[in-house]
Design a protein around this motif. Structure first.
Motif, PDB file in Angstrom:
ATOM      1  N   TRP A 211      82.335  12.812  81.041  1.00  0.00           N
ATOM      2  CA  TRP A 211      81.993  11.597  81.777  1.00  0.00           C
ATOM      3  C   TRP A 211      83.161  10.615  81.844  1.00  0.00           C
ATOM      4  CZ3 TRP A 211      81.969   6.938  79.109  1.00  0.00           C
ATOM      5  CH2 TRP A 211      81.766   6.961  77.720  1.00  0.00           C
ATOM      6  N   ALA A 212      84.059  10.701  80.892  1.00  0.00           N
ATOM      7  CA  ALA A 212      85.219   9.805  80.915  1.00  0.00           C
ATOM      8  C   ALA A 212      86.184  10.156  82.049  1.00  0.00           C
ATOM      9  CB  ALA A 212      85.939   9.861  79.572  1.00  0.00           C
ATOM     10  N   ASP A 213      86.157  11.425  82.495  1.00  0.00           N
ATOM     11  CA  ASP A 213      87.066  11.858  83.562  1.00  0.00           C
ATOM     12  C   ASP A 213      86.476  11.694  84.959  1.00  0.00           C
ATOM     13  OD1 ASP A 213      88.996  12.575  81.727  1.00  0.00           O
ATOM     14  OD2 ASP A 213      88.314  14.669  81.601  1.00  0.00           O
ATOM     15  N   VAL A 214      85.192  11.396  85.038  1.00  0.00           N
ATOM     16  CA  VAL A 214      84.547  11.302  86.342  1.00  0.00           C
ATOM     17  C   VAL A 214      85.142  10.200  87.229  1.00  0.00           C
ATOM     18  CG1 VAL A 214      82.359  10.844  87.546  1.00  0.00           C
ATOM     19  CG2 VAL A 214      82.401  12.340  85.533  1.00  0.00           C
ATOM     20  N   PRO A 215      85.460   8.990  86.689  1.00  0.00           N
ATOM     21  CA  PRO A 215      86.027   7.953  87.560  1.00  0.00           C
ATOM     22  C   PRO A 215      87.300   8.384  88.279  1.00  0.00           C
ATOM     23  CG  PRO A 215      85.297   6.979  85.504  1.00  0.00           C
ATOM     24  CD  PRO A 215      85.209   8.470  85.327  1.00  0.00           C
ATOM     25  N   GLY A 216      88.167   9.118  87.595  1.00  0.00           N
ATOM     26  CA  GLY A 216      89.398   9.575  88.227  1.00  0.00           C
ATOM     27  C   GLY A 216      89.119  10.525  89.373  1.00  0.00           C
ATOM     28  N   ARG A 232      80.474  12.348  96.333  1.00  0.00           N
ATOM     29  CA  ARG A 232      80.316  11.018  95.738  1.00  0.00           C
ATOM     30  C   ARG A 232      78.837  10.690  95.527  1.00  0.00           C
ATOM     31  NH1 ARG A 232      84.609   6.358  97.623  1.00  0.00           N
ATOM     32  NH2 ARG A 232      86.367   7.191  96.399  1.00  0.00           N
ATOM     33  N   LEU A 233      78.002  10.969  96.527  1.00  0.00           N
ATOM     34  CA  LEU A 233      76.570  10.669  96.387  1.00  0.00           C
ATOM     35  C   LEU A 233      75.932  11.579  95.334  1.00  0.00           C
ATOM     36  CD1 LEU A 233      74.463   8.748  97.527  1.00  0.00           C
ATOM     37  CD2 LEU A 233      73.826  10.506  99.187  1.00  0.00           C
ATOM     38  N   LEU A 234      76.413  12.816  95.250  1.00  0.00           N
ATOM     39  CA  LEU A 234      75.919  13.737  94.220  1.00  0.00           C
ATOM     40  C   LEU A 234      76.199  13.174  92.836  1.00  0.00           C
ATOM     41  CD1 LEU A 234      74.853  16.814  93.970  1.00  0.00           C
ATOM     42  CD2 LEU A 234      77.201  17.311  93.335  1.00  0.00           C
ATOM     43  N   ILE A 235      77.412  12.679  92.630  1.00  0.00           N
ATOM     44  CA  ILE A 235      77.798  12.106  91.338  1.00  0.00           C
ATOM     45  C   ILE A 235      76.949  10.878  91.029  1.00  0.00           C
ATOM     46  CG2 ILE A 235      79.661  10.925  90.107  1.00  0.00           C
ATOM     47  CD1 ILE A 235      81.623  12.755  91.680  1.00  0.00           C
ATOM     48  N   LEU A 236      76.773  10.014  92.013  1.00  0.00           N
ATOM     49  CA  LEU A 236      76.066   8.750  91.796  1.00  0.00           C
ATOM     50  C   LEU A 236      74.590   8.935  91.494  1.00  0.00           C
ATOM     51  CD1 LEU A 236      77.736   6.737  94.687  1.00  0.00           C
ATOM     52  CD2 LEU A 236      77.978   6.237  92.229  1.00  0.00           C
ATOM     53  N   THR A 237      73.947   9.909  92.133  1.00  0.00           N
ATOM     54  CA  THR A 237      72.496  10.077  91.973  1.00  0.00           C
ATOM     55  C   THR A 237      72.110  11.037  90.863  1.00  0.00           C
ATOM     56  OG1 THR A 237      72.456  11.838  93.640  1.00  0.00           O
ATOM     57  CG2 THR A 237      72.070   9.581  94.406  1.00  0.00           C
ATOM     58  N   GLY A 238      73.001  11.991  90.521  1.00  0.00           N
ATOM     59  CA  GLY A 238      72.681  12.951  89.466  1.00  0.00           C
ATOM     60  C   GLY A 238      71.688  14.021  89.877  1.00  0.00           C
ATOM     61  N   LEU A 239      71.415  14.132  91.187  1.00  0.00           N
ATOM     62  CA  LEU A 239      70.468  15.152  91.637  1.00  0.00           C
ATOM     63  C   LEU A 239      71.158  16.490  91.841  1.00  0.00           C
ATOM     64  CD1 LEU A 239      67.946  13.537  94.122  1.00  0.00           C
ATOM     65  CD2 LEU A 239      67.773  13.885  91.675  1.00  0.00           C
ATOM     66  N   ARG A 240      70.345  17.525  92.016  1.00  0.00           N
ATOM     67  CA  ARG A 240      70.885  18.841  92.328  1.00  0.00           C
ATOM     68  C   ARG A 240      71.438  18.858  93.747  1.00  0.00           C
ATOM     69  NH1 ARG A 240      66.536  19.964  88.890  1.00  0.00           N
ATOM     70  NH2 ARG A 240      67.029  21.463  87.222  1.00  0.00           N
ATOM     71  N   SER A 241      72.214  19.896  94.014  1.00  0.00           N
ATOM     72  CA  SER A 241      72.895  20.001  95.304  1.00  0.00           C
ATOM     73  C   SER A 241      71.924  20.112  96.478  1.00  0.00           C
ATOM     74  CB  SER A 241      73.834  21.215  95.285  1.00  0.00           C
ATOM     75  OG  SER A 241      74.294  21.516  96.572  1.00  0.00           O
ATOM     76  N   HIS A 326      77.441  21.049  90.212  1.00  0.00           N
ATOM     77  CA  HIS A 326      76.222  20.957  89.396  1.00  0.00           C
ATOM     78  C   HIS A 326      76.514  20.358  88.025  1.00  0.00           C
ATOM     79  CE1 HIS A 326      72.050  22.098  88.505  1.00  0.00           C
ATOM     80  NE2 HIS A 326      72.475  22.353  87.284  1.00  0.00           N
ATOM     81  N   GLY A 327      77.752  20.503  87.563  1.00  0.00           N
ATOM     82  CA  GLY A 327      78.115  19.996  86.244  1.00  0.00           C
ATOM     83  C   GLY A 327      78.083  18.490  86.133  1.00  0.00           C
ATOM     84  N   PHE A 328      78.073  17.761  87.273  1.00  0.00           N
ATOM     85  CA  PHE A 328      78.013  16.302  87.191  1.00  0.00           C
ATOM     86  C   PHE A 328      76.675  15.831  86.640  1.00  0.00           C
ATOM     87  CE2 PHE A 328      81.401  16.673  90.478  1.00  0.00           C
ATOM     88  CZ  PHE A 328      82.409  16.075  89.735  1.00  0.00           C
ATOM     89  N   ARG A 329      75.653  16.658  86.697  1.00  0.00           N
ATOM     90  CA  ARG A 329      74.379  16.326  86.052  1.00  0.00           C
ATOM     91  C   ARG A 329      74.572  16.272  84.540  1.00  0.00           C
ATOM     92  NH1 ARG A 329      69.604  16.942  88.435  1.00  0.00           N
ATOM     93  NH2 ARG A 329      68.667  18.260  86.828  1.00  0.00           N
ATOM     94  N   THR A 330      75.372  17.201  84.027  1.00  0.00           N
ATOM     95  CA  THR A 330      75.684  17.183  82.600  1.00  0.00           C
ATOM     96  C   THR A 330      76.528  15.961  82.252  1.00  0.00           C
ATOM     97  OG1 THR A 330      75.626  19.600  82.512  1.00  0.00           O
ATOM     98  CG2 THR A 330      76.797  18.476  80.732  1.00  0.00           C
ATOM     99  N   SER A 331      77.475  15.629  83.126  1.00  0.00           N
ATOM    100  CA  SER A 331      78.306  14.437  82.895  1.00  0.00           C
ATOM    101  C   SER A 331      77.427  13.197  82.763  1.00  0.00           C
ATOM    102  CB  SER A 331      79.293  14.247  84.050  1.00  0.00           C
ATOM    103  OG  SER A 331      80.046  15.409  84.295  1.00  0.00           O
ATOM    104  N   LEU A 332      76.478  13.055  83.696  1.00  0.00           N
ATOM    105  CA  LEU A 332      75.580  11.899  83.669  1.00  0.00           C
ATOM    106  C   LEU A 332      74.699  11.910  82.428  1.00  0.00           C
ATOM    107  CD1 LEU A 332      74.086   9.455  84.812  1.00  0.00           C
ATOM    108  CD2 LEU A 332      72.784  11.013  86.289  1.00  0.00           C
ATOM    109  N   ARG A 333      74.148  13.091  82.099  1.00  0.00           N
ATOM    110  CA  ARG A 333      73.244  13.149  80.937  1.00  0.00           C
ATOM    111  C   ARG A 333      73.984  12.840  79.647  1.00  0.00           C
ATOM    112  NH1 ARG A 333      70.326  12.119  77.772  1.00  0.00           N
ATOM    113  NH2 ARG A 333      68.302  13.000  77.158  1.00  0.00           N
ATOM    114  N   THR A 334      75.214  13.309  79.534  1.00  0.00           N
ATOM    115  CA  THR A 334      75.997  13.026  78.331  1.00  0.00           C
ATOM    116  C   THR A 334      76.334  11.544  78.252  1.00  0.00           C
ATOM    117  OG1 THR A 334      76.954  15.242  78.515  1.00  0.00           O
ATOM    118  CG2 THR A 334      78.021  13.717  76.996  1.00  0.00           C
ATOM    119  N   ALA A 387      83.920  -0.164  82.862  1.00  0.00           N
ATOM    120  CA  ALA A 387      84.186   0.218  81.470  1.00  0.00           C
ATOM    121  C   ALA A 387      83.181   1.224  80.934  1.00  0.00           C
ATOM    122  CB  ALA A 387      84.183  -1.029  80.587  1.00  0.00           C
ATOM    123  N   GLY A 388      82.019   1.291  81.565  1.00  0.00           N
ATOM    124  CA  GLY A 388      80.994   2.227  81.077  1.00  0.00           C
ATOM    125  C   GLY A 388      80.489   1.856  79.701  1.00  0.00           C
TER     126      GLY A 388
END
Length: 397
Positions: A211-216, A232-241, A326-334, A387-388
């Motif tokens: 999750w720390a690398d997602v902003p970059g 971008r919308l996938l990352i922001l919402t955390g939903l499946r593709s 799909h891994g951005f769901r894991t990023s969000l959950r973590t 800053a998260g």
């Protein structure tokens, strides 16, 4: 009058409209339109049965008497001649009870239970790819565990999930065949599983970005192309593709996106649509995508339908990234676990996971929308360079 052979060939030719008994349960039924039909009446286990033998003159008197005698003998032996004839007809049309035919029939019966009536083809694909090419022409009544074992052995350890789905679908097809009255081995798939043994396949999780690398990465998606905007919308919402790629303009109202229940994978048992709170950044991305919209879809394909999941995956692959969309769901959950104090049920709701059983859900009638709205805004702040920091939430309620 004679008990049998009462009718003559001449009478049959000129018989008036009505029912005429030849004896021993054989009747000639003459219709108003001039046609005629031979009918046999028998009694089996105290139950009266009537079966058509054929039409006159295609079936003459002599042959009608032979058929009558045959089916009377079957009834005398305690067997139902109607069911026995049906079994013989099925055996004579063995191509009609092949695995391929029964698979198609079972699929038709289950379409209403499948997402989009099964149009995506995912229910059938394990069978069409790995089973039917070898066993499609085999009558289901002949299918046994050795056939199934030999067919799935090549993928049992290398494509374990696909092989498991193929076994599951085969079991459904066999139960469907049994319901049609076919003599199949309902335990064939379980026996095949025992013969195949334990799979050596080790499941691999979909690679995810920390999750720390997602902003970059988010910042690198600066060109307002459909692929960049969808990611971008996938990352922001955390939903499946799938629901993301198939988002429609009429599903969006202000800061809320309502996804139809049938579009939500992983929510088995849930019958309601899923509400997705849209952060200010998510609303901005949607506004940027609106000029691309076509046929009501926010992310249409250049040719037909909507953009594919592979389109987003290939972008990340070309950049040399191991992570996948799909891994951005894991990023969000973590991030939810490590950077917020969100209760478990709220964090799971952010990813549209169904938690608890149906009874609990029936009494807990909330989707934590307001708590998720606050979290979505903070997640957007993080991925856009904030800053998260730890997020304090009000009670889950």
């Amino acid at each position: 009058m004679r008990a049998t052979n009462r009718l003559s060939s001449q009478f049959v030719k000129t018989a008036p409209v009505g029912k005429h008994c030849d004896g021993a349960g054989l009747w000639l039924v003459k219709r108003d339109d001039g046609g005629a039909q031979w009918v046999q009446r028998v009694t089996v286990h105290g139950r009266r049965r009537e079966m058509g033998l054929g039409g006159y003159p295609a079936l003459g008197l002599a042959n009608a008497r032979k058929l009558s005698e045959r089916w009377r003998n079957v009834a005398s032996a305690g067997r139902d001649p109607v069911k026995e004839r049906e079994a013989e007809e099925r055996a004579a049309r063995r191509e009609d009870i092949t695995l391929e035919i029964l698979t198609a029939d079972a699929f038709e019966s289950r379409k209403a239970e499948l997402k989009g009536d099964g149009t995506a083809g995912r229910w059938l694909s394990p069978l069409t790819l790995h089973v039917l090419p070898r066993l499609g022409r085999v009558p289901v009544t002949d299918l046994d565990q050795r056939d199934i074992r030999d067919t799935l052995a090549p993928i049992w350890h290398t494509k374990a999930d696909t092989a498991r789905k193929a076994l599951n679908r085969l079991s459904i097809v066999l139960r469907h065949a049994a319901a049609l009255g076919l003599d199949v081995d309902l335990q064939a798939t379980e026996k095949a599983k025992a013969l195949l043994g334990k799979s050596r396949h080790v499941p691999q999780n979909i690679p995810a970005m920390t999750w720390a690398d997602v902003p970059g990465f988010y910042a690198s998606l600066e060109t307002p192309t459909l692929t960049h905007l969808a990611l971008r919308l996938l990352i922001l919402t955390g939903l499946r593709s799938a629901p993301l790629r198939n988002i429609r303009l009429d599903q969006i109202e202000g800061d809320l996106w309502t996804v139809p229940a049938e579009a939500m994978k992983g929510r088995k048992g849930a019958t309601e649509a899923f509400r997705v709170p849209l952060s200010l950044e998510a609303q901005r991305i949607i506004d940027l995508a609106r000029p691309h919209a076509r046929n009501g879809f926010l992310f249409p394909s250049v040719r037909k339908g909507v953009i594919s999941d592979a389109t987003m995956s290939r972008l990340m692959e070309r950049r040399g990234l191991e992570a996948r969309p799909h891994g951005f769901r894991t990023s969000l959950r973590t991030w939810l676990a490590e950077a917020t104090d969100a209760p478990h049920e709220v964090a799971e709701a952010m990813l549209a996971h169904v938690v608890d059983g149906g009874v609990v859900r029936a009494y807990r009638r909330t989707d934590y929308l307001e708590q998720r709205r606050a979290l979505a805004e903070r997640w957007a702040d993080h991925v856009t360079g904030g800053a998260g920091q730890v997020v304090k939430l009000a009670g889950a309620g």
